[in-house]
Scaffold this motif. Structure first.
Motif, short mmCIF file in Angstrom:
data_model
loop_
_atom_site.label_atom_id
_atom_site.label_comp_id
_atom_site.label_asym_id
_atom_site.label_seq_id
_atom_site.Cartn_x
_atom_site.Cartn_y
_atom_site.Cartn_z
N GLN A 18 0.83 -1.20 0.00
CA GLN A 18 0.00 0.00 0.00
C GLN A 18 0.87 1.26 0.00
N LYS A 19 2.01 1.18 0.68
CA LYS A 19 2.89 2.33 0.79
C LYS A 19 3.79 2.49 -0.43
N ARG A 200 -3.80 11.72 -8.13
CA ARG A 200 -2.59 12.41 -7.70
C ARG A 200 -2.69 12.76 -6.23
N GLN A 201 -1.60 12.56 -5.51
CA GLN A 201 -1.58 12.77 -4.07
C GLN A 201 -0.63 13.90 -3.73
N ARG A 205 3.49 12.52 -5.98
CA ARG A 205 3.17 11.10 -5.85
C ARG A 205 1.87 10.80 -6.58
N ALA A 207 -1.16 7.73 -6.97
CA ALA A 207 -1.77 6.49 -6.51
C ALA A 207 -2.50 5.83 -7.68
N GLU A 209 -5.21 3.17 -8.10
CA GLU A 209 -6.18 2.55 -7.22
C GLU A 209 -6.96 1.46 -7.92
N GLN A 218 -1.56 1.34 -5.17
CA GLN A 218 -0.13 1.30 -5.43
C GLN A 218 0.34 2.74 -5.59
N ILE A 219 1.27 3.16 -4.77
CA ILE A 219 1.68 4.56 -4.73
C ILE A 219 3.14 4.67 -5.18
N TYR A 220 3.37 5.59 -6.13
CA TYR A 220 4.70 5.75 -6.72
C TYR A 220 5.04 7.24 -6.83
#
Length: 238
Positions: A18-19, A200-201, A205, A207, A209, A218-220
């Motif tokens: 998740q991270k 977008r976070q 970053r 995500a 989803e 999944q966060i990149y």
């Protein structure tokens, strides 16, 4: 019923994916669970796989897919609700007994032939898609936007709550831009492709989803995600 160690390991894998979008290494698992050797991790992984909670993907290092979560973990890490979203325009059809060759496309009954590029993961990322396997006939009304279109066969169930099932053919309009909430084909780290909702976070970053609470986002970093197309339609065969 899972043992405490099995639950602890499953939660560790889930939190890390998740991270960071990837599971922890076996060394990290061993240290986190305070085990003396990696053989204990192998036994726990095998037990989780046999009980249907995870799936190991062949020929890739650290390739573990979470299939489902027990209620005790799912309640702690519930997926963010899907909003906006895609309402698929589904075209039903008969699945051919065999695929035609990837020869020059031939239009049928007013439809447009678009290249079928292979499979796309609606789960964890799979290897990037680059070869045309055949062509599929897509109604012109489904190709609303300008530009090049292509099709992909869905593998996995992480987008089922968006109406996208394993084995469906998704129609993609090629583009390098997308808005928050769009379902996109995303190329991750220049190597793997996946079908997910993009969000977008803040900062830098992104995500990716799923539309299935069993799969974590999944966060990149944004420089590791390249949009390669946006979902515009769906073809379902029986």
């Amino acid at each position: 019923m899972l043992t405490k160690k099995q639950l602890d390991l499953l939660e560790l894998i889930h939190k890390r994916m998740q991270k960071d979008g990837v599971p922890p290494s076996f060394d990290e698992m061993k240290e986190a669970l305070d085990l003396r050797s990696k053989s204990g991790i192998h036994r726990l992984i095998t037990a989780l796989e046999e009980r249907g909670f995870i799936r190991r993907l062949a020929h890739r290092a650290r390739a573990i897919e979470i299939v489902k979560l027990p209620d005790s973990i799912a309640a702690k890490y519930s997926a963010a609700p899907q909003t906006g979203g895609f309402t698929p325009r589904v075209i039903d059809g008969d699945r051919p007994s065999s695929r035609p060759s990837a020869a020059a496309p031939v239009s049928q009954w007013g439809a447009t032939d678009v290249p079928l590029m292979g499979k796309i993961a609606a789960g964890v990322p799979i290897e990037a898609i680059s070869q045309i396997e055949t062509h599929v006939a897509v109604p012109g009304t489904m190709l609303g936007g300008k530009g090049h279109h292509y099709a992909l066969e869905v593998k996995g169930d992480s987008m089922i709550d968006a109406g996208i099932n394993d084995g469906d053919i998704v129609v993609i309009r090629e583009t390098s831009t997308a808005d928050d909430g769009d379902i996109v084909v995303a190329l991750v780290k220049g190597q793997e492709a996946t079908l997910k909702t993009l969000r977008r976070q803040g900062g830098r970053r992104i995500a990716l989803e799923a539309a299935n609470p069993a799969y974590p986002a999944q966060i990149y970093p944004d420089d590791q995600v390249e949009v390669q197309g946006k979902l515009v339609g769906l073809i379902r065969t029986y």
